[in-house]
Design a protein around this motif. Sequence first.
Motif, mmCIF file in Angstrom:
data_model
loop_
_atom_site.group_PDB
_atom_site.id
_atom_site.type_symbol
_atom_site.label_atom_id
_atom_site.label_comp_id
_atom_site.label_asym_id
_atom_site.label_seq_id
_atom_site.Cartn_x
_atom_site.Cartn_y
_atom_site.Cartn_z
ATOM 1 N N ARG A 187 2.039 8.686 4.052
ATOM 2 C CA ARG A 187 1.839 7.601 5.009
ATOM 3 C C ARG A 187 3.079 7.417 5.878
ATOM 4 O O ARG A 187 4.194 7.685 5.457
ATOM 5 C CB ARG A 187 1.542 6.295 4.293
ATOM 6 C CG ARG A 187 0.223 6.274 3.600
ATOM 7 C CD ARG A 187 -0.027 4.913 2.973
ATOM 8 N NE ARG A 187 -1.125 4.974 2.043
ATOM 9 C CZ ARG A 187 -2.385 4.795 2.379
ATOM 10 N NH1 ARG A 187 -2.712 4.527 3.613
ATOM 11 N NH2 ARG A 187 -3.334 4.890 1.471
ATOM 12 N N ALA A 235 -2.267 9.414 1.626
ATOM 13 C CA ALA A 235 -3.576 9.075 2.160
ATOM 14 C C ALA A 235 -4.306 10.375 2.500
ATOM 15 O O ALA A 235 -3.672 11.420 2.667
ATOM 16 C CB ALA A 235 -3.431 8.215 3.415
ATOM 17 N N LEU A 238 -3.953 15.763 1.369
ATOM 18 C CA LEU A 238 -3.288 14.470 1.470
ATOM 19 C C LEU A 238 -2.126 14.547 2.448
ATOM 20 O O LEU A 238 -1.592 15.623 2.710
ATOM 21 C CB LEU A 238 -2.758 14.032 0.095
ATOM 22 C CG LEU A 238 -3.796 13.806 -0.985
ATOM 23 C CD1 LEU A 238 -3.111 13.562 -2.305
ATOM 24 C CD2 LEU A 238 -4.697 12.649 -0.633
ATOM 25 N N LEU A 286 0.827 -1.201 0.000
ATOM 26 C CA LEU A 286 0.000 0.000 0.000
ATOM 27 C C LEU A 286 0.863 1.254 0.000
ATOM 28 O O LEU A 286 0.585 2.209 -0.726
ATOM 29 C CB LEU A 286 -0.928 -0.009 1.223
ATOM 30 C CG LEU A 286 -1.954 1.116 1.311
ATOM 31 C CD1 LEU A 286 -2.952 1.002 0.170
ATOM 32 C CD2 LEU A 286 -2.669 1.045 2.643
ATOM 33 N N CYS A 287 1.921 1.257 0.786
ATOM 34 C CA CYS A 287 2.828 2.415 0.828
ATOM 35 C C CYS A 287 3.561 2.590 -0.493
ATOM 36 O O CYS A 287 3.884 3.709 -0.878
ATOM 37 C CB CYS A 287 3.830 2.266 1.966
ATOM 38 S SG CYS A 287 3.111 2.514 3.585
ATOM 39 N N LEU A 328 2.371 1.565 -3.582
ATOM 40 C CA LEU A 328 1.443 1.894 -4.656
ATOM 41 C C LEU A 328 0.705 3.216 -4.437
ATOM 42 O O LEU A 328 0.457 3.950 -5.382
ATOM 43 C CB LEU A 328 0.419 0.770 -4.820
ATOM 44 C CG LEU A 328 1.002 -0.574 -5.257
ATOM 45 C CD1 LEU A 328 -0.077 -1.641 -5.259
ATOM 46 C CD2 LEU A 328 1.642 -0.454 -6.622
ATOM 47 N N ARG A 329 0.325 3.483 -3.200
ATOM 48 C CA ARG A 329 -0.394 4.721 -2.875
ATOM 49 C C ARG A 329 0.262 5.371 -1.674
ATOM 50 O O ARG A 329 -0.194 5.209 -0.546
ATOM 51 C CB ARG A 329 -1.859 4.406 -2.565
ATOM 52 C CG ARG A 329 -2.573 3.808 -3.779
ATOM 53 C CD ARG A 329 -4.028 3.705 -3.569
ATOM 54 N NE ARG A 329 -4.579 5.055 -3.461
ATOM 55 C CZ ARG A 329 -5.831 5.299 -3.137
ATOM 56 N NH1 ARG A 329 -6.640 4.328 -2.876
ATOM 57 N NH2 ARG A 329 -6.260 6.535 -3.058
ATOM 58 N N ARG A 333 5.714 5.078 4.358
ATOM 59 C CA ARG A 333 6.445 5.697 3.249
ATOM 60 C C ARG A 333 7.433 6.729 3.770
ATOM 61 O O ARG A 333 8.531 6.869 3.251
ATOM 62 C CB ARG A 333 5.456 6.334 2.272
ATOM 63 C CG ARG A 333 6.096 6.862 1.030
ATOM 64 C CD ARG A 333 6.797 5.739 0.281
ATOM 65 N NE ARG A 333 7.505 6.255 -0.858
ATOM 66 C CZ ARG A 333 7.587 5.623 -2.007
ATOM 67 N NH1 ARG A 333 7.024 4.453 -2.172
ATOM 68 N NH2 ARG A 333 8.239 6.160 -3.001
#
Length: 80
Positions: free
Chosen positions: A56, A25, A53, A18-19, A21-22, A59
């Motif tokens: 994360r 948050a 935004l 998740l970190c 790819l996106r 990240r």
Amino acid sequence: MLIASAALLTALVYYAALCALRPFAPCRKCAGLGTIERSGKPRMCPRCHNDKLRLRLGRRAFNAWLRTRQAGTRPTPKGL
């Protein structure tokens, strides 16, 4: 014990993906709106500064690790 370890490993792999790819948050303070209400008036969110935004935590830690690694690694010679 094995099931708990597998579940923890699965959660860590999911969060790492998740970190990757996106990395961004929605802001937690304004819920991704960019504004909050103070004294009945809409104001710019102090946490995301109207960007809506946030980076994360995973990240942010990965970026810090990359900067530290690059600062401590010798450059390769150009002749090789």
